[in-house]
Scaffold this active site. Structure first.
Site, short mmCIF file in Angstrom:
data_model
loop_
_atom_site.label_atom_id
_atom_site.label_comp_id
_atom_site.label_asym_id
_atom_site.label_seq_id
_atom_site.Cartn_x
_atom_site.Cartn_y
_atom_site.Cartn_z
N LYS A 195 0.90 -1.09 0.00
CA LYS A 195 0.10 0.01 0.01
C LYS A 195 0.89 1.31 0.04
CE LYS A 195 -4.27 1.43 0.26
NZ LYS A 195 -5.68 0.74 -0.70
N ASP A 222 -6.86 4.36 -4.87
CA ASP A 222 -7.52 4.54 -3.63
C ASP A 222 -8.20 5.74 -3.48
OD1 ASP A 222 -7.93 2.44 -1.16
OD2 ASP A 222 -7.33 4.42 -0.18
#
Ligand code: NDP
Length: 437
Positions: free
Chosen positions: A114, A154
């Protein structure tokens, strides 16, 4: 906990996961011996970097960039990039940690990662966003690759940002690699990727409903957020016969007992980057039945059969959960990552709400990204129907995997435990096979 103090989100996510995989360690003492837990909670690599860029006034601005490559035991790191002012190490670590299990649950061979930045794209011009993305990629470029680490979008990173990031990667490397998923359709993105997380959320919930002899038909649904996940969750729920009565953004929510019209939300959010309150402008005095209410978390006071929190972490607390339960909510599926606090999760589960946690329920996005990687490496483009049917099959399979794992370990219908165990075992076995690395 001591090693990670000042990382509350990471500790929250890790506590939930580690508690629920305890029975796996009891059953497999060899995991303990191999120091699996200690290795599992420690990211393989954390990269933190400076992102300097110049704003439209010619002023130099500096943000902080992150990429956490958490676990590559089952495949190359895969996980989104988040651009939001709240981004810090704790948030990226919790997201990366969750991503390991989510990716494992998809059944594809992708590891967990991430990244992101504390850059806030809101209110910035396209040129400012482009300059920021180019600077961000100039550094990130050193750590990613089609078989190493493949980021995606995201919060705050949609197709516009992915396009700018990819353009810079392509320019530096002179290679049209699949190094970012979720870009433009014209240069490699898969059909259905835009819809995938929201549609996938509905598909897994539909399977949970089906197993109980029920369906979306006639159900009242509340969806928080109005971004990528929220829009397509609402759209698919409506396609299956439900009524979505409320959606939100960080300023508040709109409520219409007759149902929200998704094309207007798409125009406001996807095209104009506007505020949810602008929804009311689409109606005149005679046709207006919707209202705008300030304060986004009050959305959970509304009575509904199904709740889809699709905004952000910890948006639904204990009080909101109590309210939902007193209003007789039957299903809650997490579109966002960790939208429910630990207290809220406990309240919902105790009340018998069918609760599908994010790492299972929102895995459709990353699963479709993996389908995108497969298409790009084979230079093929599958039709919308083909990708959609694969997505649906993956979500149905995830439901049965987590249901089965929960049953096997004696926690029937506890899908939090089921997801953590089912996701963990594949990663644990891969780590065991690869020795102490
Ligand atoms: P977007 O940036 O597209 O949308 C986020 C939405 O949530 C915006 O409408 C934003 O409003 C709203 N929001 C933010 N904070 C709050 C709040 N406190 N209360 C109500 N609304 C709020 O992001 P995504 O839809 O992509 O992501 C949403 C969540 O889903 C995140 O947790 C993300 O990690 C997760 N997720 C996303 C995937 C994807 O494929 N996109 C895949 C898997 C998980 P505002 O504009 O006011 O900030």
């Amino acid at each position: 906990k001591k090693k990670n103090e000042n990382q509350p989100e990471f500790i929250q996510a890790a506590t939930e996961i580690l508690e629920s995989i305890e029975p796996v360690f009891e059953k497999h003492p060899e995991y303990q011996k191999a120091g699996l837990l200690e290795r599992y909670v420690e990211p393989e690599r954390i990269v933190v970097f400076r992102v300097p860029w110049i704003d439209d006034e010619g002023k130099v601005r500096v943000n902080r960039g992150y990429r956490i490559q958490f676990n590559s035991a089952i495949g190359p790191y895969k996980g989104g990039l988040r651009f939001h002012e709240s981004v810090n190490l704790s948030i990226i670590k919790f997201l990366g940690f969750e991503q390991i299990l989510k990716n494992s649950l998809t059944g594809m061979n992708i590891g967990g990662g991430k990244g992101g930045s504390d850059f806030n794209p809101k209110g910035k011009s396209d040129n400012e966003i482009m300059r920021f993305c180019q600077s961000f990629m100039t550094e990130l470029y050193n750590y990613i690759g089609p078989d190493t680490d493949v980021p995606a979008g995201d919060i705050g990173v949609g197709s516009r940002e992915v396009g700018f990031l990819f353009g810079q990667y392509n320019r530096i490397s002179n290679e049209h690699h699949c190094v970012l998923t979720g870009s433009g359709l014209e240069y490699g993105s898969s059909l259905v990727r835009t819809e995938a997380t929201g549609y996938g959320l509905v598909y897994i919930t539909e399977e949970a409903l089906k197993q109980r002899g029920d369906s979306f038909k006639g159900k009242t649904v509340v969806v928080s957020g109005s971004g990528n996940v929220a829009i397509y969750a609402a759209e698919k729920a409506i396609m299956l016969g439900a009524k979505v009565i409320a959606m939100s953004d960080s300023s508040g929510y709109i409520y219409d007992e007759n149902g929200i019209q998704i094309p207007f939300i798409k125009e406001i959010k996807e095209i104009n980057y506007g505020r949810i309150s602008e929804y009311l402008d689409y109606f005149d005095d005679e046709t207006l039945t919707a209202e705008f209410v300030e304060g986004s978390n009050h959305i959970w006071n509304l009575k509904c059969d199904i709740a889809f929190p699709c905004a952000t972490q910890n948006e639904l607390d204990g009080d909101s959960a109590r309210k939902l339960v007193s209003n007789n909510v039957k299903y809650l599926s997490e579109g966002a990552n960790m939208p429910c606090t630990l207290e809220a999760t406990e309240i919902l589960q105790k009340a018998g709400v069918v609760y599908l946690p994010g790492k299972a329920a929102n895995a459709g996005g990353v699963a479709t990204s993996a389908l995108e990687m497969a298409q790009r490496s084979s230079k093929l483009c599958w039709s919308f129907e083909e990708v959609d049917s694969r997505l649906k099959a993956i979500m149905v399979n995830i439901y049965h995997c987590i249901d089965q794992a929960a049953k096997e370990y004696g926690f029937e219908e506890n899908y939090v435990i089921g997801s953590n165990i089912a996701g963990f075992i594949k990663v644990a076995n891969a780590m065991m096979a690869q020795g102490v690395v």
